[in-house]
Write a protein that holds these residues in place. Structure first.
Motif, mmCIF file in Angstrom:
data_model
loop_
_atom_site.group_PDB
_atom_site.id
_atom_site.type_symbol
_atom_site.label_atom_id
_atom_site.label_comp_id
_atom_site.label_asym_id
_atom_site.label_seq_id
_atom_site.Cartn_x
_atom_site.Cartn_y
_atom_site.Cartn_z
ATOM 1 N N VAL A 137 0.875 -1.247 -0.136
ATOM 2 C CA VAL A 137 -0.013 0.146 0.031
ATOM 3 C C VAL A 137 0.502 0.976 0.019
ATOM 4 N N SER A 138 0.390 2.482 -1.122
ATOM 5 C CA SER A 138 1.423 2.920 -1.306
ATOM 6 C C SER A 138 0.615 4.302 -0.264
ATOM 7 N N VAL A 139 1.744 4.549 0.777
ATOM 8 C CA VAL A 139 1.327 6.020 1.598
ATOM 9 C C VAL A 139 1.348 7.423 1.310
ATOM 10 N N ILE A 140 0.397 8.469 0.548
ATOM 11 C CA ILE A 140 0.611 9.567 0.289
ATOM 12 C C ILE A 140 0.206 10.624 0.755
ATOM 13 N N ASP A 141 1.406 11.357 0.970
ATOM 14 C CA ASP A 141 1.200 12.630 1.388
ATOM 15 C C ASP A 141 0.546 14.286 0.801
ATOM 16 N N LEU A 142 -0.663 14.514 0.594
ATOM 17 C CA LEU A 142 -1.412 15.399 -0.893
ATOM 18 C C LEU A 142 -1.185 16.811 -0.452
ATOM 19 N N GLU A 143 -0.498 17.378 0.916
ATOM 20 C CA GLU A 143 0.020 18.085 1.070
ATOM 21 C C GLU A 143 0.951 18.819 -0.165
ATOM 22 N N HIS A 144 1.949 17.402 0.304
ATOM 23 C CA HIS A 144 4.075 17.835 -0.824
ATOM 24 C C HIS A 144 3.569 17.129 -1.531
ATOM 25 N N ARG A 145 2.273 15.545 -2.215
ATOM 26 C CA ARG A 145 1.886 15.732 -3.332
ATOM 27 C C ARG A 145 3.315 14.161 -3.850
ATOM 28 N N ASN A 146 3.681 13.412 -2.627
ATOM 29 C CA ASN A 146 4.810 12.617 -2.404
ATOM 30 C C ASN A 146 4.342 11.347 -1.343
ATOM 31 N N VAL A 147 5.188 10.301 -2.025
ATOM 32 C CA VAL A 147 4.578 9.245 -1.318
ATOM 33 C C VAL A 147 5.354 9.405 -0.103
ATOM 34 N N LEU A 148 4.619 8.781 0.746
ATOM 35 C CA LEU A 148 5.087 8.973 2.218
ATOM 36 C C LEU A 148 5.878 8.041 2.793
ATOM 37 N N GLY A 149 5.596 7.218 2.063
ATOM 38 C CA GLY A 149 6.127 5.486 2.767
ATOM 39 C C GLY A 149 4.704 4.347 2.056
ATOM 40 N N THR A 150 5.285 3.191 1.870
ATOM 41 C CA THR A 150 5.140 1.962 1.605
ATOM 42 C C THR A 150 5.015 1.073 2.533
ATOM 43 N N ILE A 151 4.012 0.742 1.784
ATOM 44 C CA ILE A 151 3.342 -0.933 3.768
ATOM 45 C C ILE A 151 3.304 -1.943 2.938
ATOM 46 N N ARG A 152 4.513 -3.545 3.148
ATOM 47 C CA ARG A 152 4.102 -4.186 2.124
ATOM 48 C C ARG A 152 2.340 -4.895 3.324
ATOM 49 N N VAL A 153 1.494 -5.936 2.812
ATOM 50 C CA VAL A 153 0.794 -6.530 2.988
ATOM 51 C C VAL A 153 0.703 -8.082 2.493
ATOM 52 N N GLY A 154 -0.586 -8.303 1.980
ATOM 53 C CA GLY A 154 -0.650 -9.456 1.447
ATOM 54 C C GLY A 154 -0.432 -9.533 0.093
ATOM 55 N N THR A 155 -0.595 -11.140 -0.644
ATOM 56 C CA THR A 155 -1.194 -11.373 -2.118
ATOM 57 C C THR A 155 -2.001 -10.548 -2.843
ATOM 58 N N SER A 156 -2.010 -9.600 -4.251
ATOM 59 C CA SER A 156 -3.056 -9.063 -4.684
ATOM 60 C C SER A 156 -3.941 -8.341 -3.635
ATOM 61 N N PRO A 157 -3.597 -7.191 -3.331
ATOM 62 C CA PRO A 157 -4.952 -6.687 -2.431
ATOM 63 C C PRO A 157 -5.572 -5.872 -3.136
ATOM 64 N N GLY A 158 -6.742 -5.022 -3.220
ATOM 65 C CA GLY A 158 -7.453 -5.484 -4.251
ATOM 66 C C GLY A 158 -7.663 -3.497 -3.777
ATOM 67 N N LEU A 159 -8.776 -4.140 -2.189
ATOM 68 C CA LEU A 159 -9.577 -2.662 -1.962
ATOM 69 C C LEU A 159 -8.163 -1.813 -0.143
ATOM 70 N N ALA A 160 -8.329 -1.084 -0.082
ATOM 71 C CA ALA A 160 -7.807 -0.841 0.916
ATOM 72 C C ALA A 160 -8.352 0.334 2.013
ATOM 73 N N ARG A 161 -10.131 0.621 2.486
ATOM 74 C CA ARG A 161 -10.181 1.077 3.096
ATOM 75 C C ARG A 161 -9.837 1.977 4.492
ATOM 76 N N LEU A 162 -10.353 2.861 4.287
ATOM 77 C CA LEU A 162 -10.405 3.566 5.715
ATOM 78 C C LEU A 162 -11.432 3.537 6.661
ATOM 79 N N SER A 163 -10.911 3.462 8.252
ATOM 80 C CA SER A 163 -12.407 3.702 8.757
ATOM 81 C C SER A 163 -12.562 5.134 8.565
ATOM 82 N N SER A 164 -14.115 6.047 9.106
ATOM 83 C CA SER A 164 -14.482 7.084 9.296
ATOM 84 C C SER A 164 -13.324 7.808 10.357
ATOM 85 N N ASP A 165 -12.633 7.612 11.191
ATOM 86 C CA ASP A 165 -12.186 8.412 12.000
ATOM 87 C C ASP A 165 -10.946 8.391 11.528
ATOM 88 N N GLY A 166 -10.350 7.915 10.743
ATOM 89 C CA GLY A 166 -9.258 7.924 10.224
ATOM 90 C C GLY A 166 -7.976 7.125 10.460
#
Length: 391
Positions: A137-166
């Motif tokens: 999963v790529s984490v994007i800093d929207l203020e600076h428009r760059n990739v803040l970090g990359t998080i290793r997850v399982g194989t073939s991730p389809g969705l990455a959904r946030l909780s309502s409180d983030g």
């Protein structure tokens, strides 16, 4: 002659009264700076179509711009805190940033392999992109428009959904039948939870610390306790559950079962399947109104949209649209439903109106607007334009 004149006057008055009664009702006056647009990602045209939903006094629903983006745009999301739209380009492995005020692409952010889905944090500062081809999963800093970090997850991730409180990110890993639960503050995986086969769509009930994950291959929905990151139960629903729609009040979850031609209703408090209802041929996606009274479902196989009365448990209307309807979105006022027809490359606009004696139906197909090839996702953005300087 006098009688004829009286008759003409009488008919004119009656005609005027009928026109006044049946005239289109304008939306409230939002002011000259109000704008409302729908953004449609066209997978085979490599463009995003911008539809004008701004009342003047009624929306026009015309395409005002076609914005070039990367190859095979799929996921799309609006920033609720900034006037920006983000488009995931699967085949070029990047994200296009669209300025909603100017309606043009202003930046491109590279991510990793085969991104498919994007979600934006409630504070508008970060975006999270599931990269299905690189198991992260790529984490994007929207203020600076760059990739803040990359998080290793399982194989073939389809969705990455946030909780309502983030605070949490839930990722469905289709390739190894697991779900990753990520702490968005520390940007680390808190737990990896085995679920059912090929998990895909996700719905999160933040207040109860639960996630519901659909597994189309297994015909099941997994229920996960997010507090302890543990599988609570597997619920049998219909064949090929492809979409989860949580009612705004959180009490029920609606599952569209593509190959059973029905929807299943899950009681979120008890984690039980309460009932199932026939809805149409190959239902694909659903959307619920803010008052939790109506469910709209696109029937991919019958080229129609079903209107389901949630309180009474029945379909109250079935409206023909274009070929292979898929994604849905409501306008800000919820007076209009936008339906993406992936086969015919257009958007159907369904109007909700007050029935009359001449037109008793509550819903009607208002217009069809051509967009690009194979439209697949839509985001609606309503905002106020910046005030002119000095005013």
């Amino acid at each position: 002659m006098r009688k004829l004149l009286l008759i003409v006057v009488f008919l004119s008055v009656i005609g005027g009264l009928l026109w006044w009664h049946l005239r289109p009702q304008p939306l409230p006056d939002y002011g000259p700076l109000y704008r409302e647009y729908a953004y449609v990602s066209n997978g085979k045209s490599n463009t995003v179509s911008v539809l004008d939903l701004t009342p003047r006094p009624l929306p026009r629903f015309n395409v005002i711009k076609s914005i070039p983006v990367g190859a095979n745009p799929t996921g799309i999301a609006a920033n609720q805190k900034k006037n920006e739209i983000y488009v995931v380009n699967t085949d070029t492995s990047n994200v296009s940033v669209i300025d909603a005020v100017r309606n043009q692409a202003v930046a491109t952010i590279g991510v990793q392999g085969k991104p498919f889905f994007i979600d934006v944090s409630p504070d508008g500062r970060r975006a999270f992109v599931a990269n299905s081809g690189s198991a992260n999963v790529s984490v994007i800093d929207l203020e600076h428009r760059n990739v803040l970090g990359t998080i290793r997850v399982g194989t073939s991730p389809g969705l990455a959904r946030l909780s309502s409180d983030g605070t949490l990110l839930v990722v469905s890993n289709r390739g190894d039948d697991t779900v990753s639960v990520i702490d968005t503050d520390k940007l680390v995986v808190r737990a990896t939870v085995p679920v059912c086969r090929q998990p895909e769509d996700i719905a999160i009930l933040t207040v109860d610390n639960k996630a519901f994950v659909a597994c189309p291959t297994a015909g099941q929905v997994a229920v996960i306790d997010l507090k302890i990151a543990r599988l609570l139960t597997l619920l049998d629903v219909g064949k090929t559950p492809v979409n989860l729609t949580l009612k705004p009040d959180g009490g029920e979850l609606i599952v569209t079962n593509f190959d059973s031609d029905n929807v299943s209703i899950i009681e979120t408090t008890t984690n039980e399947v309460g009932s199932s209802y026939l809805i149409g041929t190959h239902p694909a996606r659903g959307v619920v109104t803010a008052d939790s009274s109506r469910l709209y479902v696109s029937n991919f196989g019958s080229n129609s949209v079903a209107v389901y009365d949630i309180d009474n448990g029945k379909v109250i209307a079935s409206l023909p649209v274009g070929s292979h309807p898929d994604a849905l979105a409501l306008s800000a006022s919820e007076d209009y439903l936008l339906v993406l027809n992936s086969g015919s490359g257009d958007v159907a606009v369904i109007e909700k109106r007050s029935p009359t004696k001449l037109e008793p139906g509550e819903y009607a197909l208002l217009t069809m607007t051509q967009v690009g090839l194979q439209p697949n996702n839509i985001a609606v953005k309503a905002f106020l334009m910046p005030s002119p300087q000095g005013k």
